[in-house]
Design a protein around this motif. Structure first.
Motif, PDB file in Angstrom:
ATOM      1  N   ALA A 264       0.840  -1.194   0.000  1.00 55.72           N
ATOM      2  CA  ALA A 264       0.000   0.000   0.000  1.00 55.72           C
ATOM      3  C   ALA A 264       0.874   1.242   0.000  1.00 55.72           C
ATOM      4  N   THR A 265       0.473   2.225  -0.800  1.00 61.97           N
ATOM      5  CA  THR A 265       1.192   3.498  -0.802  1.00 61.97           C
ATOM      6  C   THR A 265       0.399   4.500   0.028  1.00 61.97           C
ATOM      7  N   THR A 266       1.090   5.099   0.987  1.00 66.66           N
ATOM      8  CA  THR A 266       0.445   6.088   1.841  1.00 66.66           C
ATOM      9  C   THR A 266       1.506   6.911   2.548  1.00 66.66           C
ATOM     10  N   VAL A 267       1.097   7.743   3.462  1.00 73.41           N
ATOM     11  CA  VAL A 267       2.012   8.598   4.222  1.00 73.41           C
ATOM     12  C   VAL A 267       2.379   7.923   5.544  1.00 73.41           C
ATOM     13  N   ASP A 268       3.490   8.353   6.109  1.00 73.63           N
ATOM     14  CA  ASP A 268       3.956   7.782   7.376  1.00 73.63           C
ATOM     15  C   ASP A 268       2.906   7.878   8.480  1.00 73.63           C
ATOM     16  N   GLU A 269       2.124   8.932   8.463  1.00 71.76           N
ATOM     17  CA  GLU A 269       1.117   9.147   9.501  1.00 71.76           C
ATOM     18  C   GLU A 269       0.040   8.064   9.510  1.00 71.76           C
ATOM     19  N   ASN A 270      -0.062   7.281   8.453  1.00 68.89           N
ATOM     20  CA  ASN A 270      -1.058   6.210   8.390  1.00 68.89           C
ATOM     21  C   ASN A 270      -0.519   4.847   8.838  1.00 68.89           C
ATOM     22  N   ALA A 271       0.656   4.815   9.420  1.00 72.44           N
ATOM     23  CA  ALA A 271       1.265   3.547   9.821  1.00 72.44           C
ATOM     24  C   ALA A 271       0.372   2.751  10.781  1.00 72.44           C
ATOM     25  N   VAL A 272      -0.195   3.397  11.773  1.00 72.87           N
ATOM     26  CA  VAL A 272      -1.057   2.708  12.745  1.00 72.87           C
ATOM     27  C   VAL A 272      -2.315   2.178  12.044  1.00 72.87           C
ATOM     28  N   LEU A 273      -2.874   2.967  11.168  1.00 64.68           N
ATOM     29  CA  LEU A 273      -4.060   2.554  10.414  1.00 64.68           C
ATOM     30  C   LEU A 273      -3.750   1.353   9.516  1.00 64.68           C
ATOM     31  N   MET A 274      -2.609   1.370   8.832  1.00 60.20           N
ATOM     32  CA  MET A 274      -2.224   0.252   7.955  1.00 60.20           C
ATOM     33  C   MET A 274      -2.034  -1.035   8.755  1.00 60.20           C
ATOM     34  N   LYS A 275      -1.461  -0.888   9.936  1.00 65.50           N
ATOM     35  CA  LYS A 275      -1.288  -2.059  10.801  1.00 65.50           C
ATOM     36  C   LYS A 275      -2.651  -2.615  11.210  1.00 65.50           C
ATOM     37  N   ALA A 276      -3.573  -1.735  11.552  1.00 63.12           N
ATOM     38  CA  ALA A 276      -4.902  -2.178  11.973  1.00 63.12           C
ATOM     39  C   ALA A 276      -5.682  -2.825  10.829  1.00 63.12           C
ATOM     40  N   LEU A 277      -5.587  -2.249   9.639  1.00 61.81           N
ATOM     41  CA  LEU A 277      -6.374  -2.749   8.509  1.00 61.81           C
ATOM     42  C   LEU A 277      -5.764  -3.973   7.825  1.00 61.81           C
ATOM     43  N   PHE A 278      -4.434  -3.967   7.666  1.00 58.23           N
ATOM     44  CA  PHE A 278      -3.774  -4.988   6.846  1.00 58.23           C
ATOM     45  C   PHE A 278      -2.650  -5.745   7.547  1.00 58.23           C
ATOM     46  N   HIS A 279      -2.361  -5.395   8.784  1.00 53.50           N
ATOM     47  CA  HIS A 279      -1.218  -5.972   9.489  1.00 53.50           C
ATOM     48  C   HIS A 279       0.073  -5.659   8.754  1.00 53.50           C
ATOM     49  N   CYS A 280       0.102  -4.484   8.112  1.00 53.38           N
ATOM     50  CA  CYS A 280       1.288  -4.025   7.372  1.00 53.38           C
ATOM     51  C   CYS A 280       2.212  -3.249   8.287  1.00 53.38           C
ATOM     52  N   LYS A 281       3.473  -3.236   7.912  1.00 56.63           N
ATOM     53  CA  LYS A 281       4.420  -2.387   8.596  1.00 56.63           C
ATOM     54  C   LYS A 281       5.095  -1.494   7.566  1.00 56.63           C
ATOM     55  N   PRO A 282       5.496  -0.303   7.978  1.00 51.28           N
ATOM     56  CA  PRO A 282       6.137   0.621   7.032  1.00 51.28           C
ATOM     57  C   PRO A 282       7.479   0.098   6.523  1.00 51.28           C
ATOM     58  N   VAL A 283       7.755   0.404   5.287  1.00 52.32           N
ATOM     59  CA  VAL A 283       9.039   0.087   4.679  1.00 52.32           C
ATOM     60  C   VAL A 283       9.607   1.400   4.171  1.00 52.32           C
ATOM     61  N   ALA A 284      10.859   1.629   4.469  1.00 54.97           N
ATOM     62  CA  ALA A 284      11.500   2.895   4.085  1.00 54.97           C
ATOM     63  C   ALA A 284      11.820   2.889   2.595  1.00 54.97           C
ATOM     64  N   PHE A 285      10.872   3.331   1.807  1.00 56.36           N
ATOM     65  CA  PHE A 285      11.061   3.480   0.373  1.00 56.36           C
ATOM     66  C   PHE A 285      10.561   4.851  -0.002  1.00 56.36           C
ATOM     67  N   ARG A 286      11.426   5.654  -0.528  1.00 56.69           N
ATOM     68  CA  ARG A 286      11.055   7.005  -0.917  1.00 56.69           C
ATOM     69  C   ARG A 286      11.411   7.198  -2.393  1.00 56.69           C
ATOM     70  N   PRO A 287      10.426   7.022  -3.272  1.00 60.08           N
ATOM     71  CA  PRO A 287      10.710   7.214  -4.691  1.00 60.08           C
ATOM     72  C   PRO A 287      11.055   8.683  -4.962  1.00 60.08           C
ATOM     73  N   SER A 288      11.855   8.897  -5.968  1.00 61.38           N
ATOM     74  CA  SER A 288      12.191  10.262  -6.339  1.00 61.38           C
ATOM     75  C   SER A 288      12.208  10.374  -7.857  1.00 61.38           C
ATOM     76  N   ILE A 289      12.053  11.571  -8.303  1.00 60.26           N
ATOM     77  CA  ILE A 289      12.104  11.853  -9.727  1.00 60.26           C
ATOM     78  C   ILE A 289      13.453  12.510 -10.002  1.00 60.26           C
ATOM     79  N   PRO A 290      14.218  11.940 -10.912  1.00 58.66           N
ATOM     80  CA  PRO A 290      15.558  12.498 -11.166  1.00 58.66           C
ATOM     81  C   PRO A 290      15.514  13.932 -11.679  1.00 58.66           C
TER      82      PRO A 290
END
Length: 95
Positions: A69-95
């Protein structure tokens, strides 16, 4: 691909119209068929995520299926509650 944009239907047979406001309106043949569900919603509010979670759970084969799931860091608790997901440090950038 589940998306609101009906023009994607011209890309092949794997398009399914999807409106997150109607999270249970998915083809019966798709229910319980996916090992992986990737979600990139147009909005990141709790109410929208809750609707996507309903759909994702209908699509997932079982409890061993994964969610990306793509979302903001502030949704980490919500993602855990909904999907049992944990944040992964991936920050895409545009060259």
């Amino acid at each position: 691909v589940f998306d609101f944009d009906k023009s994607l239907g011209s890309c092949g047979g794997n398009y399914h119209f999807y409106d997150f406001n109607h999270p249970t309106n998915i083809d019966d043949g798709c229910r319980g068929q996916f090992d992986l569900v990737v979600i990139d919603p147009p909005f990141i509010s709790q109410s929208v995520w809750e609707k996507y979670a309903i759909t994702a759970k209908l699509l997932m084969k079982d409890d061993t299926a994964h969610v990306i799931a793509t979302t903001v860091d502030e949704n980490a608790v919500l993602m855990k509650a909904l999907f049992h997901c944990k944040p992964v440090a991936f920050r895409p950038s545009i060259p």
